[in-house]
Design an enzyme around this catalytic site. Structure first.
Site, PDB file in Angstrom:
ATOM      1  N   THR A   1      -3.150   2.273   6.154  1.00 35.60           N
ATOM      2  CA  THR A   1      -3.023   0.988   6.299  1.00 35.60           C
ATOM      3  C   THR A   1      -1.927   0.747   7.412  1.00 35.60           C
ATOM      4  O   THR A   1      -1.283   1.736   7.595  1.00 35.60           O
ATOM      5  CB  THR A   1      -2.696   0.571   4.956  1.00 35.60           C
TER       6      THR A   1
ATOM      7  N   VAL B   1     -10.163  -5.802  -3.659  1.00 37.83           N
ATOM      8  CA  VAL B   1      -9.146  -6.228  -2.860  1.00 37.83           C
ATOM      9  C   VAL B   1      -7.715  -5.605  -3.198  1.00 37.83           C
ATOM     10  O   VAL B   1      -7.381  -5.793  -4.523  1.00 37.83           O
ATOM     11  CB  VAL B   1      -9.010  -7.721  -2.968  1.00 37.83           C
ATOM     12  N   GLY B   2      -6.987  -5.170  -2.105  1.00 35.05           N
ATOM     13  CA  GLY B   2      -5.662  -4.216  -2.661  1.00 35.05           C
ATOM     14  C   GLY B   2      -4.821  -5.307  -2.441  1.00 35.05           C
ATOM     15  O   GLY B   2      -4.674  -6.698  -2.400  1.00 35.05           O
ATOM     16  N   ASP B   3      -3.519  -4.741  -2.120  1.00 37.54           N
ATOM     17  CA  ASP B   3      -2.321  -5.786  -2.079  1.00 37.54           C
ATOM     18  C   ASP B   3      -2.140  -6.221  -0.557  1.00 37.54           C
ATOM     19  O   ASP B   3      -1.424  -7.173  -0.488  1.00 37.54           O
ATOM     20  CB  ASP B   3      -0.894  -4.818  -2.193  1.00 37.54           C
TER      21      ASP B   3
HETATM   22  N1  ASP Z   1      -2.467  -0.657   0.459  1.00 42.83           N
HETATM   23  C1  ASP Z   1      -3.675  -0.676   0.701  1.00 42.83           C
HETATM   24  C2  ASP Z   1      -4.769  -0.857  -0.288  1.00 42.83           C
HETATM   25  O1  ASP Z   1      -4.234  -0.803  -1.362  1.00 42.83           O
HETATM   26  C3  ASP Z   1      -3.968   0.923   1.008  1.00 42.83           C
HETATM   27  C4  ASP Z   1      -2.859   1.656   1.840  1.00 42.83           C
HETATM   28  O2  ASP Z   1      -1.853   1.140   2.010  1.00 42.83           O
HETATM   29  O3  ASP Z   1      -3.173   2.746   2.549  1.00 42.83           O
HETATM   30  O4  ASP Z   1      -5.770  -1.289   0.131  1.00 42.83           O
END
Ligand code: ASP
Length: 326
Positions: free
Chosen positions: A189, A218-220
């Site tokens: 990310t 969906v992530g953070d």
């Molecule tokens: N935080 C991102 C997610 O969970 C992934 C990442 O930071 O690599 O979608």
């Protein structure tokens, strides 16, 4: 993670390209140079937005677009595939001065999801748009759809196959999850924070999410307060195992510690990354942050984080492993 020199700038930009870094043994000199060049180009884009009179929002968008357009990071071009073999991307942006924010989730055909998140913030009456609705809004904004072939890369497809093989185990968000024969598959990310000449802060974050993620996950990253936060006090962009960042409202936890306990930015980011997050899931993430006084923090509990910062002298500083600034 203490003892590293504190960084303070009058105005500038700090970025990350994810905590999923390769180990030094598996990084070739050519690949390392390519990552560092992308990080430097991102910082230069953010810096030149500020130099041309842009504000902090312009700077974070410019910096993130460079990383989204690079195939090396898990955002925009080079994003991870979901379990169906489809790339769906999430992004968000927040301006500290007025708390305005925009976010998109599950978009497939938008070249720069961070630009769409900004349009949601500035040109819609909403904060978050998802999926087809977000793409329809993108078209009303003149953002041309991009062929899915633009985003796809062979190494991400290989990573999907490995993630699906591991199904039932820990999802692959972090670089140390397990060895792989393809060293380029671990990048993560992206995000940026900026402080402009007027003292306004902004933050933006963009991702393709976890490799092999369940359809619809969906992530953070697009969640304001979890993956992204900006206020008059601080700006924060996170990377790591998103489910835990959401549970902890991690980006906002930095703000809360500063506001409620009087902690400095450095104390606050150390507490959330090393006390709150690492206790729940060791080696699970990091962040970049700036405060209104120009203190820069690049903090992570993983072996590395692609990262960098640039101040008023315009000299980009980039790094991959070692200590952050906290
Ligand atoms: N935080 C991102 C997610 O969970 C992934 C990442 O930071 O690599 O979608």
């Amino acid at each position: 993670m203490s003892g590293a020199a504190r960084v303070r700038i009058a105005h500038g930009v700090a970025i990350h390209g994810g905590v999923g870094t390769l180990t030094p043994e598996r990084m070739t000199p050519e690949l390392k140079a390519a990552y560092e060049a992308d990080l430097a180009a991102s910082l230069q884009a953010g810096r030149s937005a500020l130099d041309q009179g842009g504000d902090a929002v312009d700077a974070v968008v410019a910096a993130v677009c460079v990383l989204e357009d690079s195939p090396h990071f898990n955002a925009g071009r080079g994003s991870n595939y979901d379990e169906r073999g489809v790339i769906t991307m999430d992004a968000s942006i927040m301006r500290g001065a007025d708390g305005d924010a925009g976010a998109v989730a599950g978009v497939t055909g938008v070249r720069n999801p961070v630009v769409l998140a900004r349009r949601v913030m500035e040109r819609s009456e909403h904060l978050m748009l998802i999926g087809e609705g977000a793409e329809a809004f993108a078209r009303t904004q003149g953002l041309e759809p991009v062929d899915p072939g633009w985003f796809g890369t062979e190494r991400r497809r290989a990573e999907l196959l490995r993630a699906l093989e591991r199904r039932g185990g820990r999802p692959n968000v972090l670089g140390d999850a397990e060895p792989t024969s393809d060293p380029t598959s671990k990048a993560g990310t992206v995000g940026a924070v900026a402080l402009d000449r007027s003292g306004t802060l902004a933050a933006a974050t963009s991702t393709g999410g976890m490799a092999g993620k369940t359809w619809g996950r969906v992530g953070d990253t697009p969640i304001i307060g979890a993956g992204t936060w900006a206020s008059p006090r601080c700006a924060v962009s996170c990377t790591g195992w998103g489910e835990y960042f959401i549970r902890l409202a991690l980006a906002h936890a930095v703000e809360a510690r500063m506001a409620l306990t009087g902690a400095s930015l450095s104390e606050a980011v150390r507490a959330v990354i090393w006390d709150e997050l690492a206790r729940q899931v060791p080696r699970s993430g990091g962040l970049v942050a700036l405060d209104a006084d120009g203190h820069v923090e690049l903090c992570f509990n993983t072996p590395g984080m692609y990262r960098g910062w640039v101040g008023e002298d315009g000299v980009p500083h980039v790094d991959i492993w070692g200590e952050g600034t906290s």
